[in-house]
Design a protein around this motif. Structure first.
Motif, PDB file in Angstrom:
ATOM      1  N   TRP A 101      13.071  -6.789   1.567  1.00 22.63           N
ATOM      2  CA  TRP A 101      12.832  -8.024   0.661  1.00 22.63           C
ATOM      3  C   TRP A 101      12.072  -7.351  -0.522  1.00 22.63           C
ATOM      4  CZ3 TRP A 101       7.993 -10.075   0.339  1.00 22.63           C
ATOM      5  CH2 TRP A 101       7.852 -11.247  -0.490  1.00 22.63           C
ATOM      6  N   LYS A 102      10.849  -6.794  -0.140  1.00 19.94           N
ATOM      7  CA  LYS A 102       9.885  -6.347  -1.366  1.00 19.94           C
ATOM      8  C   LYS A 102      10.798  -5.506  -2.408  1.00 19.94           C
ATOM      9  CE  LYS A 102       5.614  -3.997  -1.512  1.00 19.94           C
ATOM     10  NZ  LYS A 102       4.419  -5.032  -1.494  1.00 19.94           N
ATOM     11  N   TYR A 103      11.464  -4.756  -2.034  1.00 20.60           N
ATOM     12  CA  TYR A 103      12.518  -3.798  -2.900  1.00 20.60           C
ATOM     13  C   TYR A 103      13.615  -4.273  -3.515  1.00 20.60           C
ATOM     14  CZ  TYR A 103       8.602  -0.595  -2.412  1.00 20.60           C
ATOM     15  OH  TYR A 103       7.428   0.039  -2.750  1.00 20.60           O
ATOM     16  N   GLY A 104      13.987  -5.598  -3.250  1.00 24.18           N
ATOM     17  CA  GLY A 104      15.076  -6.431  -3.518  1.00 24.18           C
ATOM     18  C   GLY A 104      16.582  -6.226  -3.002  1.00 24.18           C
ATOM     19  N   ARG A 105      16.339  -5.837  -1.720  1.00 28.35           N
ATOM     20  CA  ARG A 105      17.554  -5.600  -0.993  1.00 28.35           C
ATOM     21  C   ARG A 105      17.805  -6.236   0.318  1.00 28.35           C
ATOM     22  NH1 ARG A 105      20.835  -1.329  -2.610  1.00 28.35           N
ATOM     23  NH2 ARG A 105      22.457  -2.673  -1.474  1.00 28.35           N
ATOM     24  N   SER A 106      17.289  -7.424   0.168  1.00 25.02           N
ATOM     25  CA  SER A 106      17.579  -8.297   1.201  1.00 25.02           C
ATOM     26  C   SER A 106      19.072  -8.432   1.806  1.00 25.02           C
ATOM     27  CB  SER A 106      16.970  -9.696   1.272  1.00 25.02           C
ATOM     28  OG  SER A 106      15.661  -9.850   1.037  1.00 25.02           O
ATOM     29  N   ASP A 107      19.963  -7.885   0.885  1.00 23.11           N
ATOM     30  CA  ASP A 107      21.491  -7.751   1.283  1.00 23.11           C
ATOM     31  C   ASP A 107      21.748  -6.644   2.515  1.00 23.11           C
ATOM     32  OD1 ASP A 107      20.708  -6.189  -0.938  1.00 23.11           O
ATOM     33  OD2 ASP A 107      22.839  -5.554  -0.723  1.00 23.11           O
ATOM     34  N   LEU A 108      20.908  -5.759   2.590  1.00 26.45           N
ATOM     35  CA  LEU A 108      21.086  -4.759   3.405  1.00 26.45           C
ATOM     36  C   LEU A 108      20.441  -5.051   4.946  1.00 26.45           C
ATOM     37  CD1 LEU A 108      19.797  -1.604   1.390  1.00 26.45           C
ATOM     38  CD2 LEU A 108      22.339  -2.170   1.892  1.00 26.45           C
ATOM     39  N   PRO A 109      21.284  -4.442   5.958  1.00 26.39           N
ATOM     40  CA  PRO A 109      21.091  -4.687   7.268  1.00 26.39           C
ATOM     41  C   PRO A 109      19.831  -3.647   7.580  1.00 26.39           C
ATOM     42  CG  PRO A 109      22.882  -3.243   7.207  1.00 26.39           C
ATOM     43  CD  PRO A 109      22.764  -3.700   5.803  1.00 26.39           C
ATOM     44  N   ALA A 117      19.781   0.228   7.198  1.00 21.98           N
ATOM     45  CA  ALA A 117      20.215   0.857   5.895  1.00 21.98           C
ATOM     46  C   ALA A 117      18.879   0.907   4.899  1.00 21.98           C
ATOM     47  CB  ALA A 117      21.245   0.012   5.209  1.00 21.98           C
ATOM     48  N   LEU A 118      17.826   0.918   5.432  1.00 25.21           N
ATOM     49  CA  LEU A 118      16.416   1.069   4.757  1.00 25.21           C
ATOM     50  C   LEU A 118      16.582   2.122   3.609  1.00 25.21           C
ATOM     51  CD1 LEU A 118      13.649  -0.085   4.103  1.00 25.21           C
ATOM     52  CD2 LEU A 118      12.814   1.277   5.881  1.00 25.21           C
ATOM     53  N   ASP A 119      17.169   3.583   4.364  1.00 25.37           N
ATOM     54  CA  ASP A 119      17.192   4.538   3.601  1.00 25.37           C
ATOM     55  C   ASP A 119      18.116   4.385   2.190  1.00 25.37           C
ATOM     56  OD1 ASP A 119      15.769   6.521   4.440  1.00 25.37           O
ATOM     57  OD2 ASP A 119      16.875   6.827   6.227  1.00 25.37           O
ATOM     58  N   GLU A 120      18.919   3.396   2.144  1.00 26.83           N
ATOM     59  CA  GLU A 120      19.576   3.016   1.137  1.00 26.83           C
ATOM     60  C   GLU A 120      18.855   2.171  -0.280  1.00 26.83           C
ATOM     61  OE1 GLU A 120      23.414   1.336   2.028  1.00 26.83           O
ATOM     62  OE2 GLU A 120      23.517   2.881   3.903  1.00 26.83           O
ATOM     63  N   SER A 121      17.767   1.704   0.138  1.00 24.81           N
ATOM     64  CA  SER A 121      16.949   0.893  -0.807  1.00 24.81           C
ATOM     65  C   SER A 121      16.246   1.797  -1.531  1.00 24.81           C
ATOM     66  CB  SER A 121      16.225  -0.310  -0.049  1.00 24.81           C
ATOM     67  OG  SER A 121      15.259   0.484   0.456  1.00 24.81           O
ATOM     68  N   ASN A 122      15.523   1.197  -2.551  1.00 23.06           N
ATOM     69  CA  ASN A 122      14.528   1.772  -3.328  1.00 23.06           C
ATOM     70  C   ASN A 122      13.141   2.077  -2.802  1.00 23.06           C
ATOM     71  OD1 ASN A 122      16.147   2.339  -5.355  1.00 23.06           O
ATOM     72  ND2 ASN A 122      15.621   0.365  -6.517  1.00 23.06           N
ATOM     73  N   CYS A 123      13.130   1.545  -1.604  1.00 25.80           N
ATOM     74  CA  CYS A 123      11.780   1.411  -0.880  1.00 25.80           C
ATOM     75  C   CYS A 123      11.409   2.814  -0.622  1.00 25.80           C
ATOM     76  CB  CYS A 123      12.023   0.625   0.576  1.00 25.80           C
ATOM     77  SG  CYS A 123      10.165   1.047   1.616  1.00 25.80           S
ATOM     78  N   GLY A 124      10.300   3.306  -1.092  1.00 20.16           N
ATOM     79  CA  GLY A 124       9.372   4.661  -0.809  1.00 20.16           C
ATOM     80  C   GLY A 124       8.471   4.638   0.110  1.00 20.16           C
ATOM     81  N   LEU A 125       8.272   5.196   1.165  1.00 22.49           N
ATOM     82  CA  LEU A 125       7.172   5.306   2.203  1.00 22.49           C
ATOM     83  C   LEU A 125       6.794   6.339   2.678  1.00 22.49           C
ATOM     84  CD1 LEU A 125       7.196   2.120   4.686  1.00 22.49           C
ATOM     85  CD2 LEU A 125       6.780   4.690   5.435  1.00 22.49           C
ATOM     86  N   LEU A 126       5.545   6.902   2.587  1.00 20.01           N
ATOM     87  CA  LEU A 126       5.293   8.218   3.291  1.00 20.01           C
ATOM     88  C   LEU A 126       3.863   7.602   4.297  1.00 20.01           C
ATOM     89  CD1 LEU A 126       4.498  10.371  -0.072  1.00 20.01           C
ATOM     90  CD2 LEU A 126       6.401  10.357   1.690  1.00 20.01           C
TER      91      LEU A 126
END
Ligand SMILES: Cc1cc2nc3c(=O)[nH]c(=O)nc-3n(C[C@H](O)[C@H](O)[C@H](O)COP(=O)(O)OP(=O)(O)OC[C@H]3O[C@@H](n4cnc5c(N)ncnc54)[C@H](O)[C@@H]3O)c2cc1C
Length: 512
Positions: A369-377, A380-389
């Motif tokens: 949601w934070k990265y504008g991809r609430s449409d993804l299951p 599929a987080l790896d397909e969003s723009n979310c970057g996380l370390l």
């Protein structure tokens, strides 16, 4: 950047191809073939190791061994309250085990992580992940492994054969315990293991403790540690900073305002900040479980309140209280204070269910949601723009030492314009860890680079304090694994189990 070749840490997946074995025999064949051609293999269970490298190997040119098709609960008909052990293959997910227990043995639950419904149990445990009740490593024994030589070995008393009365119940076996080598290691591919289930207790409540005065953080940690040592708090004690708590609530609160109050997305977003600052104003807030029979829980709560009240506001959370609280505040949602509380209850409900062994995707949905991809299951987080370390130091159970290092980490992060999302977890009676993540937009190369520089400086800071992370990202292995006596000994063991260095080269081991 957000294509499927990159993972949320902003690194390339870098596997040539992926194979999906369906049995131990097929895994063995793949290993024997790889040995012949000296082909590196990178095994993963569901490959959702977000923030640590997802399904990325440490070195280039690996073939991915995706074990998700091996998803059987091998002793399904034998699981009972008298035999609370599930023998699971790597592809068994949290959602799958939860559904199985709900249907077949509702008196049992298990140590659930906050990482989503589709994540594995075994892969998480093998990377030494941590669930609501403690480190998953402690839940696993009796492994079946295909080593890098192609041999199949069973640890503990599983070596006596699956029919032995000891095979699935005695965690140690006889002689040296090999299990530890296969956690955070690269000596073989684990094809099944015994996983401890947890008998439900008659009463399971959560206790929330919000720190009143931030200057008392170290005393607060020390008192929580004593409560853990004395056995009064029965789960991991999570102590979250404001950034973590507020970001955890953001998605649920906004959704409540949109779906239950009819707000437009823009209005919901603007009001969510206000609502969250009403319900979660504290710099540090802690959450832990108390379980037992009714008398034990009552006595424990009384003692916890008595000992912690000088530092924190204590609130006991039960399902019934959440039901009543929600019914009242939701009915009064035209008042802003009530609306904020209804939204908060709506938001924490799935997280409360973690304590009952019910996995949830909310933490992942929150990021999508934070990265504008609430449409993804969620998976599929790896397909969003979310970057996380993740940068997660292991810590002594000593309030002053912990505060010193996290204060310095905050300064390091601020110098890179990063805010730290941080939870301090009291996991064992003698130690704790900090789970710290950096968030960034990985469609922006500058952000990816800055986040990695920040993570490197944080690692240097952790080491200046004589500490180390408790779990490492794939892209961090070269810094973690050093040419010293300890890691050279681990490398010698590699020659025993995988002389051609074909299983996950460089993962918690010297590359060559
Ligand atoms: C919002 C969020 C919340 C999270 N919460 C948690 C949490 O509460 N607790 C937690 O621990 N983590 C958490 N994570 C991190 C991570 O997503 C989880 O640990 C997840 O369970 C790991 O993915 P997986 O189960 O698919 O394991 P995998 O990716 O399959 O495995 C992890 C690694 O273990 C090794 N491995 C896996 N299977 C095998 C095998 N069969 N044989 C040999 N080696 C193997 C591989 O090197 C693999 O890369 C969270 C992440 C996010 C983004």
């Amino acid at each position: 950047m957000s294509d499927e070749n990159f993972n949320v840490t902003g690194c390339q997946h870098d596997t040539n191809e992926t194979r999906q074995p369906g049995s131990t025999a097929e895994v063995r064949t793949m290993v024997l073939e790889a040995r012949q051609s000296r082909q590196a293999l990178y095994p993963f269970s569901s490959g959702l190791n977000w923030g640590y490298g997802s399904r990325s190997p440490v070195t280039k040119d690996n073939i991915g061994i995706d074990l998700s098709r091996m998803n059987r609960i091998l002793n399904a008909d034998e699981i009972s309250t008298n035999n609370p052990i599930a023998v699971i293959e790597p592809g068994v997910t949290q959602a799958q085990l939860s559904a199985f227990l709900t249907e077949r043995c509702p008196e049992l639950t298990f140590n659930v992580t906050g990482a989503g419904r589709d994540t594995s149990i075994l892969g998480n445990a093998l990377d030494r992940g941590v669930g609501y009740f403690g480190p998953r490593k402690d839940d696993i024994f009796g492994l079946e492994i295909v080593t890098g030589t192609g041999e199949v070995i069973q640890t503990g008393f599983r070596r006596l054969g699956e029919q032995s009365p000891l095979a699935h119940c005695h965690p140690y076996g006889l002689g040296p315990i090999l299990d530890g080598l296969f956690f955070q290691g690269n000596f073989g591919i684990v094809t099944s293991a015994c996983f401890r289930l947890i008998p439900r207790r008659p009463k399971e409540v959560a206790v929330s403790m919000a720190l009143i005065d931030v200057s008392h953080l170290s005393d607060f940690i020390d008192e929580l540690a004593r409560l853990k040592r004395d056995g009064l708090l029965t789960s991991v004690t999570h102590i979250g900073n404001k950034a973590r708590t507020q970001s955890t609530l953001a998605y649920g609160v906004t959704r409540y305002l949109e779906t239950e109050c009819g707000y437009t997305p823009e209005r919901a977003l603007a009001e969510a900040d206000r609502a969250i600052s009403i319900v979660a104003p504290d710099e540090w807030a802690s959450l832990a479980a108390v379980t037992g029979n009714a008398g034990q829980v009552r006595a424990a709560i009384r003692e916890i309140k008595q000992r912690i009240s000088r530092y924190a506001r204590v609130m006991v959370i039960t399902d019934t209280l959440l039901d009543i609280g929600y019914a009242v505040t939701h009915a009064l949602r035209f008042i802003s204070f009530a609306r904020a509380n209804a939204a908060a209850i709506h938001s924490i409900r799935p997280l409360h269910a973690l304590a009952l062994g019910i996995p949830t995707d909310v933490a992942i949905d929150n990021l999508l949601w934070k990265y504008g991809r609430s449409d993804l299951p969620a998976k599929a987080l790896d397909e969003s723009n979310c970057g996380l370390l993740f940068v997660n130091p292991a810590l002594p159970l000593d309030g002053k030492a912990v505060v010193k290092v996290i204060d310095e980490l905050e300064i390091v992060a601020a110098s890179h314009q990063h805010k730290l999302y941080m939870t301090l977890n009291i996991e064992t009676p003698t130690s704790m860890v900090a789970v710290i993540n950096l968030l960034f937009d990985r469609s922006q190369p500058e952000e990816v680079e800055r986040a990695h520089r920040c993570a490197d400086d944080m690692l240097a800071c952790i080491r200046r304090h004589g500490l180390e992370p408790y779990r490492a990202r794939a892209d961090m292995m070269k810094d973690i694994v050093q040419d010293n006596e300890y890691w050279r000994t681990i490398r010698k063991l590699k020659d025993v189990f995988d002389p051609d260095n074909i299983i996950a080269p460089g993962r918690y081991n010297l590359v060559d």
